[in-house]
Design a protein around this motif. Sequence first.
Motif, PDB file in Angstrom:
ATOM      1  N   ASN A 188       0.809  -1.227   0.000  1.00 18.66           N
ATOM      2  CA  ASN A 188       0.000   0.000   0.000  1.00 18.66           C
ATOM      3  C   ASN A 188       0.839   1.273   0.000  1.00 18.66           C
ATOM      4  OD1 ASN A 188      -2.196  -1.820   0.383  1.00 18.66           O
ATOM      5  ND2 ASN A 188      -1.826  -1.747   2.592  1.00 18.66           N
ATOM      6  N   ASN A 189       2.067   1.204  -0.525  1.00 23.37           N
ATOM      7  CA  ASN A 189       2.915   2.390  -0.511  1.00 23.37           C
ATOM      8  C   ASN A 189       2.704   3.288  -1.720  1.00 23.37           C
ATOM      9  OD1 ASN A 189       4.227   1.888   1.982  1.00 23.37           O
ATOM     10  ND2 ASN A 189       5.520   0.355   1.008  1.00 23.37           N
ATOM     11  N   ASN A 190       1.787   2.895  -2.582  1.00 22.44           N
ATOM     12  CA  ASN A 190       1.399   3.738  -3.697  1.00 22.44           C
ATOM     13  C   ASN A 190       0.427   4.803  -3.194  1.00 22.44           C
ATOM     14  OD1 ASN A 190      -0.019   4.762  -6.048  1.00 22.44           O
ATOM     15  ND2 ASN A 190       0.943   3.079  -7.183  1.00 22.44           N
ATOM     16  N   GLU A 191       0.634   6.026  -3.618  1.00 20.92           N
ATOM     17  CA  GLU A 191      -0.200   7.134  -3.143  1.00 20.92           C
ATOM     18  C   GLU A 191      -1.674   6.931  -3.489  1.00 20.92           C
ATOM     19  OE1 GLU A 191      -1.270  10.496  -1.197  1.00 20.92           O
ATOM     20  OE2 GLU A 191       0.737   9.627  -1.228  1.00 20.92           O
ATOM     21  N   SER A 192      -1.959   6.174  -4.536  1.00 20.86           N
ATOM     22  CA  SER A 192      -3.345   5.988  -4.956  1.00 20.86           C
ATOM     23  C   SER A 192      -4.087   4.954  -4.120  1.00 20.86           C
ATOM     24  CB  SER A 192      -3.390   5.565  -6.432  1.00 20.86           C
ATOM     25  OG  SER A 192      -2.728   4.325  -6.617  1.00 20.86           O
ATOM     26  N   SER A 193      -3.372   4.189  -3.271  1.00 25.20           N
ATOM     27  CA  SER A 193      -4.023   3.172  -2.458  1.00 25.20           C
ATOM     28  C   SER A 193      -4.916   3.821  -1.402  1.00 25.20           C
ATOM     29  CB  SER A 193      -2.981   2.286  -1.775  1.00 25.20           C
ATOM     30  OG  SER A 193      -3.598   1.398  -0.862  1.00 25.20           O
ATOM     31  N   ILE A 194      -6.060   3.210  -1.161  1.00 26.95           N
ATOM     32  CA  ILE A 194      -6.971   3.742  -0.147  1.00 26.95           C
ATOM     33  C   ILE A 194      -6.582   3.263   1.245  1.00 26.95           C
ATOM     34  CG2 ILE A 194      -8.881   3.910  -1.771  1.00 26.95           C
ATOM     35  CD1 ILE A 194     -10.030   1.347  -0.514  1.00 26.95           C
ATOM     36  N   LEU A 195      -5.692   2.263   1.322  1.00 28.17           N
ATOM     37  CA  LEU A 195      -5.251   1.732   2.605  1.00 28.17           C
ATOM     38  C   LEU A 195      -4.015   2.483   3.089  1.00 28.17           C
ATOM     39  CD1 LEU A 195      -5.660  -2.074   1.839  1.00 28.17           C
ATOM     40  CD2 LEU A 195      -7.230  -0.587   3.103  1.00 28.17           C
ATOM     41  N   GLN A 220       3.190  20.810  -2.740  1.00 30.23           N
ATOM     42  CA  GLN A 220       2.589  20.038  -3.825  1.00 30.23           C
ATOM     43  C   GLN A 220       1.284  19.339  -3.397  1.00 30.23           C
ATOM     44  OE1 GLN A 220       6.173  19.739  -3.388  1.00 30.23           O
ATOM     45  NE2 GLN A 220       6.166  21.419  -4.875  1.00 30.23           N
ATOM     46  N   GLY A 221       0.937  19.431  -2.122  1.00 28.86           N
ATOM     47  CA  GLY A 221      -0.295  18.808  -1.669  1.00 28.86           C
ATOM     48  C   GLY A 221      -0.094  17.918  -0.462  1.00 28.86           C
ATOM     49  N   LEU A 222      -1.113  17.104  -0.152  1.00 27.65           N
ATOM     50  CA  LEU A 222      -1.080  16.197   1.000  1.00 27.65           C
ATOM     51  C   LEU A 222      -0.594  14.827   0.547  1.00 27.65           C
ATOM     52  CD1 LEU A 222      -1.907  15.653   4.003  1.00 27.65           C
ATOM     53  CD2 LEU A 222      -4.115  14.890   3.096  1.00 27.65           C
ATOM     54  N   PHE A 223       0.397  14.272   1.284  1.00 20.70           N
ATOM     55  CA  PHE A 223       0.983  12.988   0.919  1.00 20.70           C
ATOM     56  C   PHE A 223       0.783  11.984   2.050  1.00 20.70           C
ATOM     57  CE2 PHE A 223       3.109  15.961  -1.833  1.00 20.70           C
ATOM     58  CZ  PHE A 223       3.260  15.269  -3.019  1.00 20.70           C
ATOM     59  N   ARG A 224       0.199  10.843   1.697  1.00 20.38           N
ATOM     60  CA  ARG A 224       0.018   9.759   2.654  1.00 20.38           C
ATOM     61  C   ARG A 224       1.231   8.846   2.684  1.00 20.38           C
ATOM     62  NH1 ARG A 224      -3.003   6.445   0.797  1.00 20.38           N
ATOM     63  NH2 ARG A 224      -4.049   5.549   2.618  1.00 20.38           N
ATOM     64  N   ASN A 225       2.029   8.846   1.619  1.00 18.23           N
ATOM     65  CA  ASN A 225       3.196   7.968   1.525  1.00 18.23           C
ATOM     66  C   ASN A 225       4.492   8.774   1.509  1.00 18.23           C
ATOM     67  OD1 ASN A 225       2.985   9.158  -0.976  1.00 18.23           O
ATOM     68  ND2 ASN A 225       3.469   7.304  -2.140  1.00 18.23           N
TER      69      ASN A 225
END
Length: 395
Positions: A188-195, A220-225
């Motif tokens: 789930n280390n892809n930014e597009s993953s919902i997990l 550049q925005g919000l990053f989950r990864n």
Amino acid sequence: MMKKIALYIASIFLLVSCSDYFGDKTDLDFIEPPEFDARQAAYVPIQPALTNFVRPVDIVAGFDQLIYIVDEGSEEIISFDYSGRELSRLSVPGVTEVVQDRRLNLLALGKTDTTIQDSTYTLPCIYRIELGGGGNYGLQFGQITNKIVHPFYYKSVFSKSDAIDVKFTGIAIADVNEYYVTRTGPKNNNESSILPPDDAVLRFNEDDEFVTPINVTTSQGLFRNYFKQPSSVTSLVRPPQIEATASRDFMVTLADPNESVKFRFIRYNESANGISYTPASTSRDTSKANSFITDVDKFIDPTDVTTTGDGSNFIFVTDAGTDSLYQFTREGYEGVRPPPGSNETKYIKTSFGGTGNAPTEFNNPMGVAYADEILYVADADNGRVLRFKLTLDFD
């Protein structure tokens, strides 16, 4: 006084310069380990080294004015006083990292065997260890009082990859007794993953309850990864106890070989609009220093990071890729301010190392700590902990 220090440093180099380097590591053609030069400002070894370890991989200066060392080889936490005298040992399964909160409890990263559907798995976990009870205090009285097992602090489902691929790599106390944990894994280390990503910095509260993975907001925005293979974490909450700040800011090192800058300083922000985490800026003023903590390819395999709590505001990073110890200021300059009377106009480099077993060399340095003007390095594959003092700190 400075002449005496210069002679002292020169004598050290006469002793260590005959030692051969050993062991082949990665090709370092693109980067050179820092050299330990005989200058007015340098870290000099304090002898003897601390030994009687199998493989020391982490070290922390406690709020109780003791030093705690993790021996991965013997699966023990070992306590020392500031003189270097060993006090006691405590066995903790699979232990790799330790930190002390301001209640004087230890939090250790280790492993635990867990049975799930008739199968036994060895899972990463966080151990809480209380050091006191019944009027006693010390590691010899340590008792495990809680165990936070991955992945059950945030989900109920389980897959074999949680046992095989996911690791906890670092832990740091923040805002009195909250804490951050760095985690790595392939999912789930892809930014597009919902997990939520496996590569993450996790926030826990003082009751060991999981709060959230840290998302970072940049221009550049919000990053989950945002954190790629985080290898260590530290905060600004450092001993001494009476002066320790209550901050949720933290610093992280990254092990991802594709990341050219492997250090991140993250600020915690709280406002009427909510909570956010943003990268802190560091200086790159070339009129003050020649090198910086955010230089491209500064580190190859950073293994630990720590800061100081005595007002010196240093940052230390160990790098197993160059077998070196790096020292920076809080602003990001590599080195220390020139001493009074020096001809130097820029910060003087004090980073040092190289592969070997001489007093200023390392073989896989894995942990670093600082207390009472003494720098400690866990020299894992030499089976020792080295101590150093900055020449400017000698009376």
